[in-house]
Motif scaffolding. Sequence first.
Motif, PDB file in Angstrom:
ATOM      1  N   ARG A   1       0.848  -1.203   0.000  1.00  0.00           N
ATOM      2  CA  ARG A   1       0.000   0.000   0.000  1.00  0.00           C
ATOM      3  C   ARG A   1       0.878   1.247   0.000  1.00  0.00           C
TER       4      ARG A   1
ATOM      5  N   ILE B   1      -4.303   0.755  -2.256  1.00  0.00           N
ATOM      6  CA  ILE B   1      -4.389  -0.265  -1.209  1.00  0.00           C
ATOM      7  C   ILE B   1      -4.768  -1.601  -1.840  1.00  0.00           C
TER       8      ILE B   1
ATOM      9  N   ASP C   1      -6.656  -4.760   2.538  1.00  0.00           N
ATOM     10  CA  ASP C   1      -6.646  -3.478   3.255  1.00  0.00           C
ATOM     11  C   ASP C   1      -8.036  -2.851   3.273  1.00  0.00           C
TER      12      ASP C   1
ATOM     13  N   ASP D   1      -0.074  -6.385  -6.466  1.00  0.00           N
ATOM     14  CA  ASP D   1      -0.205  -5.979  -5.067  1.00  0.00           C
ATOM     15  C   ASP D   1       0.025  -7.185  -4.153  1.00  0.00           C
TER      16      ASP D   1
END
Lengths: 214, 214
Positions: free
Chosen positions: A30, A93, A97, A189
């Motif tokens: 993030r 994010i 998250d 991510d």
Amino acid sequence: MDNELLKKIVTAVKKELTNKPSVEIEASGRHIHLSRQAIDELFGAGYQLTKVKELSQPDQYVCQERLTIVGPKGSLENVVILGPERSESQVEISLTDARLIGVSAPLRESGDISGTPGIILLGNGHVLSLDKGLIIARRHIHMTETDATRWGLMNKEIVQVKVMSERPIVFDDVLVRVSPDYSTFMHIDYDEANACGHFAGLKGIIIKKSDASD
Amino acid sequence: MDNELLKKIVTAVKKELTNKPSVEIEASGRHIHLSRQAIDELFGAGYQLTKVKELSQPDQYVCQERLTIVGPKGSLENVVILGPERSESQVEISLTDARLIGVSAPLRESGDISGTPGIILLGNGHVLSLDKGLIIARRHIHMTETDATRWGLMNKEIVQVKVMSERPIVFDDVLVRVSPDYSTFMHIDYDEANACGHFAGLKGIIIKKSDASD
């Protein structure tokens, strides 16, 4: 088989393997990009963010300053700011998250933030309420023009990336972004990184959609 | 094109699509299976866990009782216990969970816990220290014998599963487990669910490895 033939075959196979388009995959945690206005409001007019570490993309860096991202169900502390400043603030994010702090965030290409939700940032004793910019980053490859040319790939092309790890996956719908400002790295991510057993230095094979089986 | 031909084509295409092996994908959150001995130690000798909800797999259920999983960097509270009791206790978490509480857990098929790390569980005012059983579950498909037969799949076969969602992925190395005790569902963890844009009812197409492009 005579040695000459063997040597020719080995050379051919090596060439074939070496020419397969592959890309090193980095997991992005993030992070926050701030506009000039946001920096002014959080840290004071004209404040310059403190560079502490270069990133793989040229001229991109980690800043010393950290912020807290606040949602209705919780907050994410000590979130890194990436420099340099951008024309618009953007908060990236993961879905993990988002669930943790009770917000919903759309899957978007970095920079494409029109119509995205806002988010509250805390830092340096200030509160900054962004009216947009909260996203989950769409998986993508930053690519040099040299690599794009030798692999026959175009800017905005959608490819697959095959990851061979303990938890192998083929990422579909991977956006290729070609620019002279980039070096060639794929970004995913942490949800995606965990799902594919990512480790530092992991590489993926780029598969053109026209070459994919279905 | 005449109507008869059109009707034939539509029928043929429908048949083709209907026959494609597809499987509903369920996301498994972190959960705990307890042995008789573990239940006795935590809740008292002979205690019976309280069933509150049936799961998709026959005779498997969610229990009312909850536990806390404790690691050196943090803990996971309110973790669900799945019944019925098993011969050995097993704790299934995600890689995100493992990082959060500061433990390392290997990727394992459920039930294959020899040599896995232990973990501490808290609940009902008791502490239970398991000497093994902490795993990250390897993605798998529970399959009925009927489905396995009609799709030509064998117990322990490794397949790919293609997910078409906002965040499309092909899961590789998916273990097929065939049993008369199962109903046909694929199980992934929350990291994998987040990485593939999972939603309730999401289905994946099963691709035999021999049919895969590479």
